[in-house]
Design a protein around this motif. Structure first.
Motif, PDB file in Angstrom:
ATOM      1  N   GLU A 254      -3.674  -7.690  -5.088  1.00  0.00           N
ATOM      2  CA  GLU A 254      -4.427  -8.340  -4.305  1.00  0.00           C
ATOM      3  C   GLU A 254      -3.738  -9.480  -3.439  1.00  0.00           C
ATOM      4  N   LEU A 255      -4.406  -9.559  -2.069  1.00  0.00           N
ATOM      5  CA  LEU A 255      -3.649 -10.418  -1.230  1.00  0.00           C
ATOM      6  C   LEU A 255      -4.576 -11.393  -1.082  1.00  0.00           C
ATOM      7  N   GLY A 256      -4.580 -12.897  -1.569  1.00  0.00           N
ATOM      8  CA  GLY A 256      -5.937 -13.831  -1.287  1.00  0.00           C
ATOM      9  C   GLY A 256      -5.408 -15.137  -1.874  1.00  0.00           C
TER      10      GLY A 256
ATOM     11  N   LEU B 234       0.771  -1.285   0.230  1.00  0.00           N
ATOM     12  CA  LEU B 234      -0.259  -0.189   0.029  1.00  0.00           C
ATOM     13  C   LEU B 234       0.861   1.131   0.187  1.00  0.00           C
TER      14      LEU B 234
ATOM     15  N   VAL C  49     -10.112  -6.592 -13.425  1.00  0.00           N
ATOM     16  CA  VAL C  49     -10.335  -5.372 -12.731  1.00  0.00           C
ATOM     17  C   VAL C  49      -9.401  -4.401 -13.497  1.00  0.00           C
TER      18      VAL C  49
ATOM     19  N   LEU D 263       0.255   0.971  -4.636  1.00  0.00           N
ATOM     20  CA  LEU D 263      -0.707   0.127  -5.108  1.00  0.00           C
ATOM     21  C   LEU D 263      -2.029   0.055  -4.346  1.00  0.00           C
ATOM     22  N   THR D 264      -3.403   0.082  -5.045  1.00  0.00           N
ATOM     23  CA  THR D 264      -4.459   0.192  -4.430  1.00  0.00           C
ATOM     24  C   THR D 264      -4.931  -1.526  -4.254  1.00  0.00           C
ATOM     25  N   GLU D 265      -5.386  -1.672  -3.071  1.00  0.00           N
ATOM     26  CA  GLU D 265      -6.002  -3.149  -2.842  1.00  0.00           C
ATOM     27  C   GLU D 265      -7.136  -3.283  -3.702  1.00  0.00           C
ATOM     28  N   VAL D 266      -7.473  -4.575  -4.212  1.00  0.00           N
ATOM     29  CA  VAL D 266      -8.689  -4.606  -4.873  1.00  0.00           C
ATOM     30  C   VAL D 266      -9.225  -6.143  -4.367  1.00  0.00           C
ATOM     31  N   LEU D 267     -10.320  -6.732  -4.171  1.00  0.00           N
ATOM     32  CA  LEU D 267     -10.684  -7.698  -3.686  1.00  0.00           C
ATOM     33  C   LEU D 267     -11.804  -8.336  -4.831  1.00  0.00           C
ATOM     34  N   THR D 268     -11.141  -9.536  -5.364  1.00  0.00           N
ATOM     35  CA  THR D 268     -11.955 -10.122  -6.570  1.00  0.00           C
ATOM     36  C   THR D 268     -12.536 -11.623  -6.087  1.00  0.00           C
ATOM     37  N   LEU D 269     -13.572 -12.134  -6.761  1.00  0.00           N
ATOM     38  CA  LEU D 269     -14.124 -13.252  -6.232  1.00  0.00           C
ATOM     39  C   LEU D 269     -13.067 -14.525  -6.460  1.00  0.00           C
TER      40      LEU D 269
ATOM     41  N   ILE E 230      -2.637  -1.784  -8.845  1.00  0.00           N
ATOM     42  CA  ILE E 230      -3.539  -2.532  -7.904  1.00  0.00           C
ATOM     43  C   ILE E 230      -2.771  -3.725  -7.428  1.00  0.00           C
TER      44      ILE E 230
END
Lengths: 808, 340
Positions: free
Chosen positions: A584-586, A511, A568, A515-521, A582
């Motif tokens: 993502e951490l998942g 962050l 995204v 970079l901006t955090e995104v949340l995807t399925l 962007i």
């Protein structure tokens, strides 16, 4: 469950409460009222009237002029367009000033020159379901029974002077799928008496024994089967009061026989089924699992293939009904039916649930079996139906009941300790309160001092444990009358685990790098991997597949975060956001052997397209390979990760062959960074250079070193030297750095690249590189001579190993 | 010679005055006071003077030199400070122009809310537990007192992987997992945040969403304690003047069970569109741990009691930020994310 307020009044005294007050109290004690529906809402000034005289309209073929006696003392002239009106009929009359549910207001008017002082109403205009009406009233004016008194409020006549409480029942309260169950609950909530319906059966001389025989073969799926037989059956419409109650409950009146079974189901919660006795082969009922290959034509006229897990009601020859789900067409009660066998049975909920799901057949009956009905109520329900058969003149009752019950039917006895109530709730509730609450629910209570012996009726099959009784006490005592305290045990320490700390550090570092955090399925599909150009035999193709996805696009779990980030990026790009950075951490998911859970890999991925923020001072920076690599390097620094190296990756089909690197930590591959292949970008409708990285975050956790240790600061001045040389273009910086470090000895502390040039003045195929080297000794000031010696050694090695030519 | 000295003095003073900067001043110094300067020239000519005149002229010359040196210094000082000032003037910038941009990435609002929830519960002494997103039927249902074919399974439409594994429909399976690991030790105070999945996709449902499960097991834990912990959480999350209301409900894994409402954060309980005019917002499900759940995971329900609760993170984020469309949370529109 739809509960008619008027109907409910038959069992409990509601004179001290309004529907709204009742709804609020029920909601706060556990049987939530979702909605109150005023059935007569919007109906004003509509009364019953007799059509005294009907004439043709002189100037319109389709209009008729009616003289209506609406009990006002004079005949009202009303023009109607309906074709089904006849002299002498009683119909709903909207007087001048009347209002209809549609919002229509009735005014004095003229139709083709003839004055009209109101309107005759159809069932639809009054908010009734057109299909539930008698045939003569469909598509025209609602024709009321001829003996309906005139001048009466139509709401009263049609039972629309009622409010329906729509219950939102939790799965445990199957007992409230009946009017008597709800009434018992209401009695407990309001503290009033519950008056159950009086059941009296007037039987004829005949005896059921010898007329029919019932056998339960699969006793695991049918615990009880009760049958009654009715003779001299006469089918006819059911009376208005019954039709009104069925309608209020959301059911359609059909005929007296069907309506009685539905009415008793609504009242007692016991689904009933009526068979045409004369169609039953051998006058026999056999309750058994279906035999493979058996078929049944159900009431809806479709052929059902039966499976052995389904429970059927069969006669001596073949199935005649799907137990608890739907009857068979051949044994259906018709106008010709003379004798009826009435079934009042207890079927296994799980079995009914499976069957109704499998066949897509859900009904009011199957719903009740699934949730569990009252094993002790089968006979009462059959008796209630018998009573109504006689009352409605629909048939005669053959004496006796067949009652096959394969289990004992007894009220459950549970001991309730008052101490336990206090221990669970955190408040001492006086014994009298507890006793009154339990008695109000219809439970038997025997006071044994510190303990109450509670007898729970069979209809409350949700109550099996002492704790269940505690809940009954708590909810009726009022959750909001229980105090608010904090646990007083030993102090505990709240803390993040090491892994959780590293996750947070990863997120915060990325962050802070912008970079901006995104949340995807977490879903994915093979097509997305096609778009990523991932080969068919690649391990990322092996995914955890869903048995019942919502769509083909979401039919598996993701094995990489890159497609999600690309989607995204593409979505934002299409919305004219040009500069995108962007991450993502998942989790990504890796299938394992059958029967084991997939492995979930915490994964970090980032993506950048475009430029950094515009600035008036200078040109913005293009977010390229080195931009993202800088972020990855900053992350590694933050995590205290050492031994990181990057190796050119030329063969990953998702990435640009010349602009991609594997990321290695101490030789182990932990991720990738590079420009996505232009074809991949194109597949996601992106133009421009899209860069991405993906790292195994679980590996980062494993390799991170957050332990900090102080090293003493240098006490002697160091020395800085620059070195510039020309070298072939394909010699990687990492190789040069490696040679410098390997030959810098203990004195070399640090080396950085500060210039790279290729172009004019440099031979084709070559590049110029400049390095800054820092020398330092912990115990002395360095001399020019010793540093010169090391520099010379490095230069010689560089010349030897990669042909570097020193620049003057 | 006297006249000569007077003239030099006069000329030098004029020249000092005329010097516009330090460079010109230095030229003046060299011309009059330098080794080859005019004053030195005069002194060199002293050899032709009489013995009486020599000391007089010498003293006079020295006086002139001292005077000029003093004047030079003064002039030098004033020119220096004038030069600094003019340089500062030239260096003036427009302080209203924006600074060099430093881009900070934005945390996703759901992560922000999750972090906040975690911090509140850590402050209350809870640890953070985790569990897999793909779960066994046992942990997702059976260990929570939801046997196969239990009608309550209908409450949660699941994504199945195999007959025995599925995407977890709630974060509750972390409860039995943690209990099995710790039993029979008490106290257990933990929350379990994470992703959960249900087969629902419309304006108000996402097939993937986030929950935080929490539970305490200890000797003497009561329903009153449950109310206290939840009230503390709600007041820290939504403000000190929030109230809670508990409604009886049903969850197979708790008994007694309660839905928890918080007084509406928009209208303070007066009734508004957000709370459908009720003054209350439903935000939590909770209850005392079902004795069978305790038992199945290794605790003796006669010895210890516990409570559990679960909340939807999306709902809390939407309330907190006034977001009116759930789908915004998963669309990842950067213009949306930039707002947090």
């Amino acid at each position: 469950m739809r509960v008619s307020y008027k109907w409910l009044k038959e069992y409990v005294d509601l004179s001290q409460t309004t529907p709204q007050e009742l709804a609020d109290k029920m909601t706060m004690s556990g049987v939530a009222v979702e909605h109150l529906e005023d059935l007569g809402e919007g109906i004003k000034n509509i009364v019953t009237g007799r059509l005294a005289k009907i004439e043709k309209h002189p100037d319109a073929d389709k209009l008729q002029i009616c003289q209506v006696d609406a009990g006002t003392g004079e005949l009202l002239q009303i023009v109607t367009g309906a074709a089904n009106v006849r002299e002498g009929q009683v119909v709903p009359v909207a007087l001048v000033g009347a209002e209809l549910p549609s919002g229509l207001k009735i005014k004095r008017s003229k139709l083709r020159g003839v004055e009209s002082l109101g309107m005759l109403c159809s069932g639809k205009e009054l908010g009734l379901d057109e299909k539930s009406l008698a045939e003569e009233s469909q598509g025209g004016i609602l024709i009321l029974p001829a003996d309906t008194p005139i001048g009466k409020d139509i709401k009263e006549v049609l039972g629309l002077d009622d409010v329906v409480l729509e219950l939102e029942l939790t799965p445990n309260r199957a007992d409230c799928l009946s009017m008597v169950g709800v009434a018992q609950e209401v009695a407990a909530v309001l503290g009033v008496e519950f008056h159950p319906p009086m059941i009296e059966v007037k039987e004829t001389e005949d005896n059921i024994e010898g007329l029919a025989r019932v056998d339960i073969v699969d006793t695991d799926l049918c615990k009880r089967y009760v049958a009654r037989i009715f003779r001299n059956v006469k089918t006819a419409p059911s009376p208005q009061w019954m039709q009104q109650r069925l309608r209020a409950a959301g059911m359609r009146p059909i005929s007296n026989i069907v309506d009685i079974t539905n009415y008793v189901m609504l009242e007692m919660g016991q689904p009933l089924h009526a068979f045409d006795y004369d169609t039953l082969g051998g006058q026999q009922i056999i309750v058994r699992r279906a035999v493979p290959g058996e078929e049944l034509v159900t009431l809806d006229n479709s052929v059902r293939k039966l499976e052995p897990e389904m429970l059927v009601i069969a006669d001596a020859k073949a199935p005649v009904g799907l137990a608890g789900v739907m009857g068979g067409l051949d044994s259906e009660v018709t106008d010709e039916t003379k004798t009826i066998l009435l079934e009042s049975a207890y079927f296994d909920g799980a079995c009914i649930r499976r069957t109704s799901r499998k066949l897509g057949l859900g009904s009011e009956a199957s719903k009740r079996f699934e949730k569990g009905i009252d094993l002790g109520g089968c006979v009462r329900a059959a008796d209630r139906a018998a009573q109504l058969m006689v009352e409605l003149g629909a048939g005669e009752i053959v004496r006796g009941v067949i009652d096959i019950c394969v289990t004992s039917v007894e009220d459950k006895v549970i001991n309730l300790s008052l101490e336990r109530v206090g221990l669970i709730l955190g408040i001492e509730i006086p014994k009298d309160n507890v006793v009154n609450i339990l008695k109000g629910l219809g439970f038997g209570v025997e006071d044994q001092g510190a303990q109450l012996v509670v007898k729970v009726p069979t209809r409350r099959n949700d109550i099996t444990l002492e704790e269940d009784l505690v809940e009954e006490v708590a909810r009726l005592y009022g959750y909001n009358n229980i105090p608010t305290t904090l646990p007083d045990g030993p102090t505990t320490q709240g803390a993040r685990t090491y892994g959780q700390q590293v996750h947070d550090l990863i997120r915060k570092t990325i962050l802070s790098c912008g970079l901006t955090e995104v949340l995807t399925l977490s879903f994915s599909n093979q097509k997305l991997l096609d778009n990523l150009r991932i080969p068919q035999d690649d391990s990322q193709r092996r995914a955890v597949v869903l048995q019942n996805p919502l769509s083909e696009e979401q039919n598996m779990l993701r094995t990489t975060l890159i497609p999600g980030l690309l989607e995204v990026t593409a979505r934002n790009f299409a919305r004219r956001v040009k500069d995108i950075a962007i991450f993502e951490l998942g989790n990504t998911f890796e299938p394992t052997t059958e029967g084991k859970l997939p492995v979930e890999h915490l994964t970090l991925a980032g993506m950048a397209l475009g430029q950094t923020a515009q600035n008036w001072q200078g040109k913005p920076v293009t977010m390229d390979f080195y931009y993202l690599k800088g972020i990855v390097e900053a992350l590694f620094t933050a995590l205290g990760l050492t031994g990181v190296s990057y190796a050119a990756e030329k063969s990953n089909p998702s990435f640009h062959p010349g602009r991609t690197a594997k990321v290695l930590v101490k030789g182990e591959e932990i991720g990738i960074i590079g420009q996505l292949h232009p074809d991949v970008a194109e597949n996601f409708d992106l133009s421009g250079e899209v860069y991405a990285f993906q790292l195994a975050a679980d590996k980062l956790v494993e390799k991170a070193d957050l332990v900090k240790k102080y090293r003493s600061l240098p006490r002697f001045p160091g020395m800085e030297r620059d070195m510039a040389f020309v070298v072939a273009r394909d010699v990687e910086a990492a190789r040069i750095l490696e040679i410098i470090r390997a030959n810098g000895g203990d004195l070399l502390q640090d080396v950085t690249i500060f210039d790279l040039y290729q172009g004019q003045q440099i031979k084709e195929g070559y590049k110029s590189m400049a390095f800054s080297l820092k020398y330092q000794a912990p115990d002395r000031t360095l001399t020019d001579e010793e540093v010169n010696q090391v520099q010379a050694g490095i230069e010689a090695k560089l010349a030897e190993e990669v042909g570097a030519q020193l620049r003057g | 010679m006297r006249d000569q000295l007077a003239k030099i003095k006069e000329e030098a003073v004029a020249a000092l005055e005329a010097a516009r900067d330090l460079e010109q001043l230095n030229e003046v110094r060299v011309k009059f006071l330098g080794k080859k300067g005019l004053l030195t020239g005069v002194l060199r000519g002293m050899g032709g003077l009489s013995a009486e005149e020599r000391p007089v002229i010498g003293q006079l010359a020295n006086e002139v030199r001292a005077y000029l040196e003093e004047q030079l210094e003064t002039r030098q000082e004033s020119l220096k400070s004038a030069g600094k000032e003019s340089r500062l003037l030239v260096e003036t910038i427009d302080v209203t122009l924006p600074g060099q941009p430093v881009v900070l990435g934005k945390m996703h609002p759901l992560t922000t809310v999750l972090e906040e929830i975690k911090d509140i519960f850590m402050g209350l002494g809870f640890t953070i537990e985790e569990g897999p997103e793909v779960e066994t039927d046992y942990y997702n249902f059976e260990a929570l007192n939801l046997p196969k074919d239990h009608p309550a399974r209908d409450m949660q439409d699941s994504f199945y992987i195999t007959a025995e594994t599925l995407l977890r429909t709630h974060t509750s399976p972390v409860q039995p997992r943690t209990m099995e690991r710790l039993a029979p030790r008490v106290p257990v105070k933990a929350i379990a945040p994470g992703k959960v999945y249900r087969r629902d996709d419309d304006a108000t449902h996402s097939p993937m969403f986030h929950q935080v499960e929490g539970f305490i097991i200890d000797k003497g834990i009561t329903f009153a304690d449950l109310k206290g912990v939840l009230l503390t959480f709600v007041q820290q999350m939504f403000g000190a003047d929030r109230e809670i209301r508990l409604r009886p409900s049903f969850f197979p894994f708790t008994e007694p069970s309660a839905e928890v409402d918080v007084s509406c954060i928009m209208c303070n309980g007066a009734g508004c569109r957000v709370c459908s005019q009720t003054g209350w917002l439903e935000i939590l499900g909770s209850g005392m741990m079902h004795p069978r759940v305790l038992e199945m995971s290794g605790y003796d329900p006669k010895e210890v009691t516990g409570f559990a609760f679960g909340m939807g993170v999306e709902r809390i984020a939407m309330l907190k930020y006034g977001i009116d469309d759930l789908r915004l949370l998963f669309e990842n529109d950067l213009r949306f994310l930039a707002q947090f």
